[in-house]
Design an enzyme around this catalytic site. Sequence first.
Site, PDB file in Angstrom:
ATOM      1  N   THR A 105      -0.283 -27.272   2.017  1.00 36.36           N
ATOM      2  CA  THR A 105      -0.485 -25.220   2.538  1.00 36.36           C
ATOM      3  C   THR A 105      -2.046 -24.826   2.375  1.00 36.36           C
ATOM      4  O   THR A 105      -2.003 -23.959   2.944  1.00 36.36           O
ATOM      5  CB  THR A 105       0.706 -24.998   0.782  1.00 36.36           C
ATOM      6  OG1 THR A 105       1.336 -25.597   1.525  1.00 36.36           O
ATOM      7  CG2 THR A 105       0.360 -23.404   1.942  1.00 36.36           C
ATOM      8  N   GLU A 148       1.400 -20.081  -7.323  1.00 37.26           N
ATOM      9  CA  GLU A 148       0.973 -20.098  -6.251  1.00 37.26           C
ATOM     10  C   GLU A 148       0.004 -20.312  -5.624  1.00 37.26           C
ATOM     11  O   GLU A 148      -0.830 -20.620  -5.134  1.00 37.26           O
ATOM     12  CB  GLU A 148       1.818 -19.103  -5.513  1.00 37.26           C
ATOM     13  CG  GLU A 148       3.524 -19.354  -5.585  1.00 37.26           C
ATOM     14  CD  GLU A 148       3.788 -20.757  -4.552  1.00 37.26           C
ATOM     15  OE1 GLU A 148       2.973 -21.648  -5.053  1.00 37.26           O
ATOM     16  OE2 GLU A 148       4.655 -20.376  -3.513  1.00 37.26           O
TER      17      GLU A 148
HETATM   18  N1  HSE Z   1       4.172 -18.651   3.695  1.00 40.35           N
HETATM   19  C1  HSE Z   1       3.559 -20.091   2.957  1.00 40.35           C
HETATM   20  C2  HSE Z   1       2.879 -20.821   4.432  1.00 40.35           C
HETATM   21  C3  HSE Z   1       4.646 -20.348   2.422  1.00 40.35           C
HETATM   22  O1  HSE Z   1       3.313 -20.077   5.316  1.00 40.35           O
HETATM   23  O2  HSE Z   1       1.631 -20.969   4.158  1.00 40.35           O
HETATM   24  C4  HSE Z   1       3.875 -21.907   2.217  1.00 40.35           C
HETATM   25  O3  HSE Z   1       5.170 -22.906   1.931  1.00 40.35           O
END
Ligand code: HSE
Length: 300
Positions: free
Chosen positions: A183, A130
């Site tokens: 993201t 990630e």
């Molecule tokens: N918690 C992360 C965000 C998840 O909201 O950026 C990304 O899928």
Amino acid sequence: LGVRVFAPATVANVVCGFDVLGFAVNEPGDEVEMRLTETPGVVIKKITGDDGRLPLDAAKNTVSASVQHYLQHINRLDVGVEIELHKKMPIGSGLGSSSASTVAGLFAINKLMGDLLTPKELVPFAMKGEELACGYGHADNVAPAILGGFVLVRSYEPLDVISLPTPAGMYAAIVYPEVDVPTKDARQMIRSKVFLKDAVTQWGNVAGLVSGLFMNDFDLIGRSMKDVLVEPTRSILIPGFEEMRNIAMENGAIGFGISGSGPSVFALTKDEETAKKITKAQQQHLHKININSKAYVSSV
Ligand code: HSE
């Protein structure tokens, strides 16, 4: 020797639990085929379904990089690994696409190495993936992709991941409006400082949501699915967001919000039929405003 592993999409945050809550769905998801070879090193042989968007370079691809990290940890850099990644879900959709690939890869290598680590012990390796994908090693996608069901990331340092109960009969209605929201960008736009008043609202809701899961209390879960910190900013990037919320709530959803960092949205429902009705009406709305979409209905 080879294996083929599927790992599911996930809905992270679950509205109020930014970076600490997530749940897995049955579909969509990604598949990894992996086999051991004579030549030491991790190689990506082939990627399908990504329209050429993902790197074949083993150091840059989240699957190979996390497998490499795993092999380093177990002191087996002598091992040779060939990987085929089959993307079966949209990239940049807010459904934990990178996490599904990474988790499938880690399960595969762990299986080939004789299940040396427990599923929970794989979480930190998946977080490395990630970090590579979006600049921060959040665990709210990878932990539910590995453990299934609802998961709480109580703490990052030290990592403390807790499986939560899922009320029987709960469904997720997911709609992905086909606009790209990486993201990385969706994280950069969030305020890094919050007012105490908002923090109080937020942690009340997180506690309420977790309590609702334990108590099988759909009403409490619904009351708690509110986000005053992140959703107001991120929802601006999602076409038809407020209309999709209205459609979900008018059709009997327990609650509604952004899936991960968007643009996908999700609603929790008490049955499959309601979930189908909601996705259908939301897709019709998106079609009206000229946005293509995909929908998924899954038990939770
Ligand atoms: N918690 C992360 C965000 C998840 O909201 O950026 C990304 O899928």
